[in-house]
Write a protein that holds these residues in place. Structure first.
Motif, PDB file in Angstrom:
ATOM      1  N   SER A 413       0.831  -1.215   0.000  1.00  0.00           N
ATOM      2  CA  SER A 413       0.000   0.000   0.000  1.00  0.00           C
ATOM      3  C   SER A 413       0.862   1.260   0.000  1.00  0.00           C
ATOM      4  O   SER A 413       0.509   2.266  -0.612  1.00  0.00           O
ATOM      5  CB  SER A 413      -0.950   0.006   1.201  1.00  0.00           C
ATOM      6  N   VAL A 416       2.235   1.699  -3.658  1.00  0.00           N
ATOM      7  CA  VAL A 416       1.290   2.229  -4.648  1.00  0.00           C
ATOM      8  C   VAL A 416       0.559   3.474  -4.136  1.00  0.00           C
ATOM      9  O   VAL A 416      -0.267   4.046  -4.851  1.00  0.00           O
ATOM     10  CB  VAL A 416       0.261   1.153  -5.049  1.00  0.00           C
ATOM     11  N   ASP A 417       0.868   3.863  -2.882  1.00  0.00           N
ATOM     12  CA  ASP A 417       0.293   5.068  -2.283  1.00  0.00           C
ATOM     13  C   ASP A 417      -1.237   5.015  -2.257  1.00  0.00           C
ATOM     14  O   ASP A 417      -1.925   5.943  -2.684  1.00  0.00           O
ATOM     15  CB  ASP A 417       0.772   6.316  -3.038  1.00  0.00           C
ATOM     16  N   LYS A 418      -1.778   3.903  -1.736  1.00  0.00           N
ATOM     17  CA  LYS A 418      -3.225   3.756  -1.596  1.00  0.00           C
ATOM     18  C   LYS A 418      -3.541   3.187  -0.223  1.00  0.00           C
ATOM     19  O   LYS A 418      -2.858   2.277   0.253  1.00  0.00           O
ATOM     20  CB  LYS A 418      -3.782   2.824  -2.678  1.00  0.00           C
ATOM     21  N   ASP A 419      -4.593   3.734   0.406  1.00  0.00           N
ATOM     22  CA  ASP A 419      -4.985   3.266   1.735  1.00  0.00           C
ATOM     23  C   ASP A 419      -5.689   1.919   1.646  1.00  0.00           C
ATOM     24  O   ASP A 419      -6.401   1.616   0.682  1.00  0.00           O
ATOM     25  CB  ASP A 419      -5.923   4.280   2.402  1.00  0.00           C
ATOM     26  N   TRP A 423     -10.976  -1.004   1.853  1.00  0.00           N
ATOM     27  CA  TRP A 423     -10.910  -2.357   1.286  1.00  0.00           C
ATOM     28  C   TRP A 423     -10.868  -3.411   2.386  1.00  0.00           C
ATOM     29  O   TRP A 423     -11.599  -4.405   2.340  1.00  0.00           O
ATOM     30  CB  TRP A 423      -9.680  -2.506   0.397  1.00  0.00           C
ATOM     31  N   GLU A 450      -6.551  -5.012  -5.670  1.00  0.00           N
ATOM     32  CA  GLU A 450      -6.476  -4.377  -6.989  1.00  0.00           C
ATOM     33  C   GLU A 450      -7.848  -4.371  -7.666  1.00  0.00           C
ATOM     34  O   GLU A 450      -8.213  -3.406  -8.341  1.00  0.00           O
ATOM     35  CB  GLU A 450      -5.441  -5.099  -7.848  1.00  0.00           C
ATOM     36  N   CYS A 453      -9.848  -1.618  -6.066  1.00  0.00           N
ATOM     37  CA  CYS A 453      -9.416  -0.286  -6.538  1.00  0.00           C
ATOM     38  C   CYS A 453      -9.970   0.011  -7.936  1.00  0.00           C
ATOM     39  O   CYS A 453     -10.378   1.140  -8.221  1.00  0.00           O
ATOM     40  CB  CYS A 453      -7.890  -0.189  -6.518  1.00  0.00           C
ATOM     41  N   LYS A 456     -13.640   0.826  -7.685  1.00  0.00           N
ATOM     42  CA  LYS A 456     -13.824   2.142  -7.086  1.00  0.00           C
ATOM     43  C   LYS A 456     -13.554   3.259  -8.099  1.00  0.00           C
ATOM     44  O   LYS A 456     -14.255   4.275  -8.136  1.00  0.00           O
ATOM     45  CB  LYS A 456     -12.906   2.290  -5.872  1.00  0.00           C
ATOM     46  N   GLU A 457     -12.527   3.059  -8.923  1.00  0.00           N
ATOM     47  CA  GLU A 457     -12.203   4.055  -9.951  1.00  0.00           C
ATOM     48  C   GLU A 457     -13.321   4.174 -10.975  1.00  0.00           C
ATOM     49  O   GLU A 457     -13.655   5.260 -11.441  1.00  0.00           O
ATOM     50  CB  GLU A 457     -10.887   3.680 -10.626  1.00  0.00           C
TER      51      GLU A 457
END
Length: 460
Positions: A413, A416-419, A423, A450, A453, A456-457
């Motif tokens: 995390s 990839v700089d994602k919380d 999730w 993944e 994510c 969500k996008e």
């Protein structure tokens, strides 16, 4: 002397001739019936699936009476099922027998449709008529030696039965077909030739193959430990991976470079899988392999005779009350050995776990272990906070055995700089267990994250 002639009977006719005494199964030197239920079940399945049975060998007297030379147990087993109400046991393998079921409609028209019959706990009389016919019409091949007297029949019985049946270990290995060639290659490694203490009998009787199976189970699937060799082979066939065998082979090559004559007797038929598992744990410490050889030397010369576990038992006393293959016995032996090894190396249990986790993260995320070690306090603190906010206290996801893959997710995390919070909260609602293989579990977690994510996008 003329070559033996061949004769084929329907199974019903063959058994009738045996019952009437035309084909005798009681030659003076013939052994008694020795088959178990598993063997009888397997033979019946062979007939019902129209598979191959080797020819039965007969000796024929001048008066045309036939004596069974080879195939007496097969004959007796088939008669038990056909005529003596033998019930196929519930442990039968492949119990679902396909056949063509005869169907007659209200107008008397006959059609056939595919059907399956479960033969567990069934006698011959409980079979569908179609399977009874299939059994009775099965073609039994025989080979008949003509013009025999009692002495010649005895000679043929000796000749055709002069072989060794598969023992338990050898037969168990047949259930590991997926990795059999891999294990055969491992058996040829220098470790098993020069760096261990196995007799020629161990090698020919399948004991060394079993050692490999036990080591693979102990190293990678101990939570699903199987005491019986057959069950262990079947489990590995379904659950082992090529990566696990590659790691095992690599371990053996490393041991080849450090095991000397004074310690190779530790790797014997009884204890090998224990010490092979211990070395696998040692490799996770990230220190030179020579240290393991030094420990084995100290254990062999000193510790084995004087160091006791928390229950007050020496290593060789742990299996006094229970089988050497009992899961608790193995766990106790490994715990004693690992504690002795870490103490010998001046490494604390906590440090060894930490080091192993750091190497796991570095390997699975393709980063330098030193950089992982530098930030481990941050990763542990972040993971604790994440779990407190998203996962129930009683969830198995919090098990210490699952922490390496969760820590790897935390490091990922940051990469990839994602919380992970949203999730993880969703994941924990739908999942309460994890894959024991932490590499597989991490890949599963990463794939699910993944996917989350991406969704969500799209919705964002």
């Amino acid at each position: 002397m003329a070559r033996p002639r061949k004769q084929t009977y329907t199974l019903e006719m063959y058994l009738r001739k045996n019952r009437k005494g035309d084909i005798d199964n009681n030659a003076d030197v013939q052994r008694n019936f020795v088959w178990n239920n598993e063997q009888i079940n397997e033979l019946i399945v062979t007939v019902l699936t129209d598979d191959y049975i080797p020819p039965i060998i007969l000796g024929e007297e001048e008066n045309s009476k036939l004596h069974i030379v080879d195939g007496g147990c097969r004959t007796a087993a088939l008669r038990k099922f056909r005529e003596m109400n033998y019930k196929i046991t519930s442990s039968v393998e492949n119990p679902l027998i396909p056949y063509m079921k005869k169907v007659i409609d209200k107008n008397g028209h006959v059609t056939y449709e595919e059907a399956v019959f479960d033969i567990k706990n069934k006698t011959y009389e409980k079979l569908p008529e179609e399977l009874k016919e299939k059994f009775d019409e099965y073609q039994i091949e025989t080979v008949i030696h003509e013009c025999c007297d009692g002495g010649q029949i005895s000679k043929y019985i000796k000749r055709y039965n002069n072989h060794a049946a598969m023992n338990t270990d050898q037969k168990a290995f047949t259930y590991l077909d997926k990795f059999a060639s891999r294990i055969r290659a491992i058996l040829d490694s220098r470790f098993f030739v020069e760096c261990s203490c196995y007799t020629e009998k161990d090698k020919t009787k399948g004991a060394v193959e079993r050692i490999i199976v036990e080591a693979m189970m102990c190293m990678n699937h101990f939570n699903n430990w199987k005491t019986q060799a057959k069950a262990a082979c079947k489990y590995l066939n379904d659950n082992a991976t090529e990566e696990e065998f590659e790691k095992f082979a690599d371990n053996l090559h490393r041991l080849e470079n450090i095991v000397t004559d004074d310690i190779k007797n530790i790797f014997n038929k009884k204890d090998s899988f224990i010490f092979l598992t211990l070395f696998d744990r040692y490799t996770k410490l990230g220190i030179a392999d020579d240290g393991f050889a030094d420990f084995l030397r100290a254990f062999s010369n000193d510790f084995r005779m004087v160091k006791r576990n928390e229950k007050g038992m020496l290593f060789d006393e742990i299996d006094k009350e229970l089988s050497t293959k009992d899961r608790q016995v193995i766990a106790d032996k490994l715990e004693l050995l690992e504690n002795l090894m870490l103490d010998f190396l001046h490494i604390s249990k906590t440090d060894s776990i930490q080091t192993g986790t750091e190497r796991f993260i570095a390997k699975n995320l393709n980063i330098d272990v030193a950089s992982v070690r530098e930030d481990m306090d941050l990763y542990n603190e972040s993971l604790d906070g994440l779990l407190d906010n998203t996962v129930r206290v009683d969830s198995e996801l919090r098990d210490k055995e699952n922490r390496p893959s969760l820590l790897a997710m935390m490091v990922y995390s940051y990469q990839v700089d994602k919380d992970l919070d949203e999730w993880m909260s969703e994941y924990a609602k739908n999942n309460h267990t994890y894959l024991r293989n932490q590499t597989k579990n991490f890949m599963h977690l990463r794939k699910d994250f993944e996917r989350y994510c991406r969704q969500k996008e799209k919705s964002g």
